[in-house]
Write an enzyme that holds these catalytic residues in place. Structure first.
Site, PDB file in Angstrom:
ATOM      1  N   HIS A 133      -3.926   1.379   3.920  1.00 26.29           N
ATOM      2  CA  HIS A 133      -2.829   2.348   3.866  1.00 26.29           C
ATOM      3  C   HIS A 133      -3.158   3.480   2.909  1.00 26.29           C
ATOM      4  O   HIS A 133      -3.675   3.265   1.817  1.00 26.29           O
ATOM      5  CB  HIS A 133      -1.499   1.682   3.482  1.00 26.29           C
ATOM      6  CG  HIS A 133      -1.589   0.789   2.293  1.00 26.29           C
ATOM      7  ND1 HIS A 133      -2.048  -0.512   2.350  1.00 26.29           N
ATOM      8  CD2 HIS A 133      -1.290   1.013   0.982  1.00 26.29           C
ATOM      9  CE1 HIS A 133      -2.022  -1.052   1.154  1.00 26.29           C
ATOM     10  NE2 HIS A 133      -1.575  -0.141   0.300  1.00 26.29           N
TER      11      HIS A 133
HETATM   12  P1  AMP Z   1      -1.107  -0.880  -2.761  1.00 25.34           P
HETATM   13  O1  AMP Z   1      -1.008  -1.283  -4.164  1.00 25.34           O
HETATM   14  O2  AMP Z   1      -2.090   0.235  -2.524  1.00 25.34           O
HETATM   15  O3  AMP Z   1      -1.333  -2.049  -1.830  1.00 25.34           O
HETATM   16  O4  AMP Z   1       0.291  -0.241  -2.383  1.00 25.34           O
HETATM   17  C1  AMP Z   1       1.273  -0.939  -1.690  1.00 25.34           C
HETATM   18  C2  AMP Z   1       2.523  -0.100  -1.716  1.00 25.34           C
HETATM   19  O5  AMP Z   1       3.446  -0.696  -0.819  1.00 25.34           O
HETATM   20  C3  AMP Z   1       3.190  -0.030  -3.074  1.00 25.34           C
HETATM   21  O6  AMP Z   1       3.301   1.324  -3.456  1.00 25.34           O
HETATM   22  C4  AMP Z   1       4.555  -0.699  -2.875  1.00 25.34           C
HETATM   23  O7  AMP Z   1       5.572  -0.048  -3.573  1.00 25.34           O
HETATM   24  C5  AMP Z   1       4.745  -0.577  -1.372  1.00 25.34           C
HETATM   25  N1  AMP Z   1       5.533  -1.628  -0.741  1.00 25.34           N
HETATM   26  C6  AMP Z   1       5.606  -2.929  -1.065  1.00 25.34           C
HETATM   27  N2  AMP Z   1       6.368  -3.597  -0.167  1.00 25.34           N
HETATM   28  C7  AMP Z   1       6.768  -2.687   0.743  1.00 25.34           C
HETATM   29  C8  AMP Z   1       7.580  -2.736   1.902  1.00 25.34           C
HETATM   30  N3  AMP Z   1       8.124  -3.882   2.323  1.00 25.34           N
HETATM   31  N4  AMP Z   1       7.794  -1.607   2.588  1.00 25.34           N
HETATM   32  C9  AMP Z   1       7.265  -0.425   2.177  1.00 25.34           C
HETATM   33  N5  AMP Z   1       6.498  -0.314   1.086  1.00 25.34           N
HETATM   34  C10 AMP Z   1       6.248  -1.417   0.378  1.00 25.34           C
END
Ligand code: AMP
Length: 230
Positions: A133
């Site tokens: 992502h």
């Molecule tokens: P990463 O640390 O790069 O894996 O980022 C994951 C991101 O996903 C973080 O910024 C979280 O705040 C976000 N996140 C966690 N759970 C969810 C969810 N259910 N829906 C949308 N974003 C999320």
């Protein structure tokens, strides 16, 4: 960034990734259930229509549930078997260009709403959530969800791999160099992303960045990593 078991914004205790050796001695990754949320949306967008801003053949776009800036979107790849930056090779270059183009379209939408915003697009070296992502994040970092050192350093140190740099690196070397892991970034000091001053704790840092009007680092500007209203 940090996600305690069953509580995405809870204290940083667990890693999303468990690494176990299988019978061949090769390390295999397993992800905690909470780390699968983005992957579920990418693989079954029809079940998440209310949450998703956009669905394409290659990606889904959504608001980060715990935004670390005034505007924070995620562009999630829908490619099976692509969990994180570590999995990338030359075959993914076009995909990354498409994710970036999608992210840039959303930046433009958001800039149309608020011309004062500045954005950066990039990947975490070691993500907490499964499924590649791209973060599209405004550089004000003005959000109650930005709570700790790990949050801050994950977006303001080399742990954050700019999209353009990631693509260039794949084109040159066929892989992406990772900088740090979710534990090492907790040991880094807290530095303003604009003036580079160090701040004693997250509360002071947040107070400081509300006021700091220093220019952004020139290398980010010159490399085109910052997106502003033009
Ligand atoms: P990463 O640390 O790069 O894996 O980022 C994951 C991101 O996903 C973080 O910024 C979280 O705040 C976000 N996140 C966690 N759970 C969810 C969810 N259910 N829906 C949308 N974003 C999320």
């Amino acid at each position: 960034m940090d996600h305690g078991k069953g509580s995405p914004q809870g204290p940083v205790i667990y890693s999303a990734v468990h690494t176990d050796k299988d019978m061949t001695g090769i390390k295999e990754k397993t992800w905690e259930p909470w780390a699968e949320a983005l992957r579920k949306m990418a693989m079954h967008p029809e079940q998440h229509i209310d949450t998703l801003l956009q669905v394409t053949q290659e990606a889904v776009v959504l608001h980060d549930k715990f935004p670390k800036g005034r505007k924070h979107l995620l562009v999630v790849s829908r490619q099976e078997g692509l969990d994180c930056v570590k999995d990338l090779n030359r075959s993914h270059i076009q995909l990354l260009k498409n994710l970036q183009a999608l992210g840039e379209e959303w930046v433009q939408n958001l800039l149309n709403e608020d011309q004062s915003l500045v954005f950066r697009l990039g990947y975490h070296s070691e993500p907490s959530m499964r499924q590649l992502h791209l973060h599209v994040i405004s550089q004000d970092f003005d959000s109650p969800s930005l709570k700790n050192k790990k949050h801050w350093n994950s977006f303001t140190t080399s742990f954050f791999r700019d999209s353009k740099a990631t693509i260039e690196e794949l084109e040159t070397t066929g892989r992406v160099q990772l900088y740090g892991d979710e534990h090492s970034i907790q040991n880094l000091e807290l530095r303003c992303h604009r003036c580079q001053s160090t701040q004693g704790n997250i509360a002071r840092l947040k107070q400081h960045i509300r006021m700091c009007k220093a220019p952004f680092p020139s290398d980010l500007v010159h490399k085109g990593y910052l997106y502003t209203w033009k």
